[in-house]
Scaffold this motif. Structure first.
Motif, mmCIF file in Angstrom:
data_model
loop_
_atom_site.group_PDB
_atom_site.id
_atom_site.type_symbol
_atom_site.label_atom_id
_atom_site.label_comp_id
_atom_site.label_asym_id
_atom_site.label_seq_id
_atom_site.Cartn_x
_atom_site.Cartn_y
_atom_site.Cartn_z
ATOM 1 N N ALA A 14 22.120 -19.310 -22.444
ATOM 2 C CA ALA A 14 22.251 -17.846 -22.472
ATOM 3 C C ALA A 14 21.856 -17.282 -23.831
ATOM 4 O O ALA A 14 21.214 -16.233 -23.905
ATOM 5 C CB ALA A 14 23.685 -17.453 -22.124
ATOM 6 N N GLU A 15 22.206 -17.992 -24.911
ATOM 7 C CA GLU A 15 21.946 -17.465 -26.256
ATOM 8 C C GLU A 15 20.461 -17.396 -26.597
ATOM 9 O O GLU A 15 20.059 -16.646 -27.473
ATOM 10 C CB GLU A 15 22.700 -18.281 -27.319
ATOM 11 N N GLN A 16 19.614 -18.168 -25.884
ATOM 12 C CA GLN A 16 18.175 -18.125 -26.136
ATOM 13 C C GLN A 16 17.422 -17.339 -25.052
ATOM 14 O O GLN A 16 16.222 -17.136 -25.159
ATOM 15 C CB GLN A 16 17.602 -19.541 -26.231
ATOM 16 N N SER A 17 18.145 -16.927 -24.025
ATOM 17 C CA SER A 17 17.533 -16.202 -22.914
ATOM 18 C C SER A 17 17.592 -14.697 -23.157
ATOM 19 O O SER A 17 18.440 -14.207 -23.912
ATOM 20 C CB SER A 17 18.237 -16.553 -21.603
ATOM 21 N N ASP A 18 16.687 -13.984 -22.504
ATOM 22 C CA ASP A 18 16.631 -12.524 -22.598
ATOM 23 C C ASP A 18 16.335 -11.977 -21.199
ATOM 24 O O ASP A 18 15.192 -11.639 -20.875
ATOM 25 C CB ASP A 18 15.534 -12.129 -23.602
ATOM 26 N N PRO A 19 17.393 -11.905 -20.360
ATOM 27 C CA PRO A 19 17.180 -11.467 -18.968
ATOM 28 C C PRO A 19 16.516 -10.098 -18.852
ATOM 29 O O PRO A 19 15.742 -9.871 -17.923
ATOM 30 C CB PRO A 19 18.597 -11.438 -18.385
ATOM 31 N N ALA A 20 16.760 -9.193 -19.799
ATOM 32 C CA ALA A 20 16.147 -7.862 -19.735
ATOM 33 C C ALA A 20 14.628 -7.945 -19.804
ATOM 34 O O ALA A 20 13.930 -7.064 -19.301
ATOM 35 C CB ALA A 20 16.673 -6.986 -20.877
ATOM 36 N N ASN A 21 14.111 -9.020 -20.404
ATOM 37 C CA ASN A 21 12.667 -9.225 -20.503
ATOM 38 C C ASN A 21 12.190 -10.417 -19.659
ATOM 39 O O ASN A 21 11.144 -10.994 -19.938
ATOM 40 C CB ASN A 21 12.266 -9.415 -21.971
ATOM 41 N N ASN A 22 12.984 -10.765 -18.643
ATOM 42 C CA ASN A 22 12.636 -11.859 -17.724
ATOM 43 C C ASN A 22 12.298 -13.160 -18.468
ATOM 44 O O ASN A 22 11.298 -13.804 -18.180
ATOM 45 C CB ASN A 22 11.474 -11.456 -16.808
ATOM 46 N N HIS A 23 13.148 -13.538 -19.402
ATOM 47 C CA HIS A 23 12.953 -14.780 -20.163
ATOM 48 C C HIS A 23 14.246 -15.600 -20.047
ATOM 49 O O HIS A 23 15.278 -15.218 -20.600
ATOM 50 C CB HIS A 23 12.627 -14.464 -21.624
ATOM 51 N N TYR A 24 14.160 -16.711 -19.317
ATOM 52 C CA TYR A 24 15.319 -17.555 -19.046
ATOM 53 C C TYR A 24 15.044 -18.958 -19.576
ATOM 54 O O TYR A 24 14.034 -19.565 -19.222
ATOM 55 C CB TYR A 24 15.605 -17.604 -17.540
ATOM 56 N N VAL A 25 15.942 -19.447 -20.424
ATOM 57 C CA VAL A 25 15.743 -20.737 -21.082
ATOM 58 C C VAL A 25 16.751 -21.749 -20.537
ATOM 59 O O VAL A 25 17.950 -21.454 -20.419
ATOM 60 C CB VAL A 25 15.888 -20.608 -22.613
ATOM 61 N N PHE A 26 16.241 -22.940 -20.239
ATOM 62 C CA PHE A 26 17.065 -24.009 -19.695
ATOM 63 C C PHE A 26 16.832 -25.295 -20.491
ATOM 64 O O PHE A 26 15.730 -25.518 -20.999
ATOM 65 C CB PHE A 26 16.694 -24.285 -18.233
ATOM 66 N N THR A 27 17.863 -26.116 -20.576
ATOM 67 C CA THR A 27 17.689 -27.474 -21.082
ATOM 68 C C THR A 27 17.987 -28.425 -19.932
ATOM 69 O O THR A 27 18.605 -28.044 -18.926
ATOM 70 C CB THR A 27 18.643 -27.817 -22.254
ATOM 71 N N TYR A 28 17.547 -29.651 -20.100
ATOM 72 C CA TYR A 28 17.881 -30.693 -19.133
ATOM 73 C C TYR A 28 18.004 -32.010 -19.889
ATOM 74 O O TYR A 28 17.205 -32.330 -20.751
ATOM 75 C CB TYR A 28 16.855 -30.779 -17.994
ATOM 76 N N THR A 29 19.072 -32.730 -19.578
ATOM 77 C CA THR A 29 19.293 -34.039 -20.170
ATOM 78 C C THR A 29 18.973 -35.081 -19.108
ATOM 79 O O THR A 29 19.522 -35.045 -18.006
ATOM 80 C CB THR A 29 20.749 -34.188 -20.656
ATOM 81 N N VAL A 30 18.053 -35.969 -19.451
ATOM 82 C CA VAL A 30 17.583 -36.979 -18.506
ATOM 83 C C VAL A 30 18.094 -38.347 -18.944
ATOM 84 O O VAL A 30 17.994 -38.719 -20.114
ATOM 85 C CB VAL A 30 16.036 -37.012 -18.455
ATOM 86 N N THR A 31 18.638 -39.086 -17.992
ATOM 87 C CA THR A 31 19.029 -40.467 -18.223
ATOM 88 C C THR A 31 18.131 -41.347 -17.359
ATOM 89 O O THR A 31 18.073 -41.173 -16.136
ATOM 90 C CB THR A 31 20.505 -40.713 -17.854
#
Length: 122
Positions: A14-31
């Motif tokens: 959420a802290e790196q995302s900007d929904p008002a500008n359609n920018h959604y950031v996700f991380t993923y941890t892979v094992t």
């Protein structure tokens, strides 16, 4: 026998995302775990990222996070990476190209998983 188990844990940033500008950031941890009987090295990755509008991004490259882990039977490797999309939800899946110590190449499939921002309907 070549047997690579892959588990993925996605998270929304959420802290790196900007929904008002359609920018959604996700991380993923892979094992990645070698559950087979033959050592194998991860050569490259191929991701297919599909956002909520059906827009597809393909990502290909050597290794993962700058590494090409060599996994003996029973060994695992974990890393975290990230992506962004223009929609609050989407999916990712893909494969890792692996090579055994004897030179046999094979693909380890990465099962599809969802990327979802909280409080979104889909």
């Amino acid at each position: 026998m070549n047997k690579i188990e892959i588990k993925v844990q996605p998270a929304y940033l959420a802290e790196q995302s900007d929904p008002a500008n359609n920018h959604y950031v996700f991380t993923y941890t892979v094992t990645i775990r070698n559950t087979g009987s033959i050592p194998a090295k991860l050569l490259s990755r191929h991701w297919i990222i599909t956002d909520g509008d059906g827009l597809i991004q393909e990502v290909k490259g050597e290794g993962v996070v700058g590494e090409q882990p060599h996994l003996r039977p029973g060994e695992g490797f974990e890393y975290t990476s990230g992506t962004f999309m223009n929609t609050p939800y989407g999916t990712m899946h893909g494969s890792y190209q692996m090579i055994t110590d004897s030179g046999e190449k094979f693909d380890a499939q990465i099962p599809a998983f969802q990327l979802t921002a909280p409080n979104t309907l889909h």
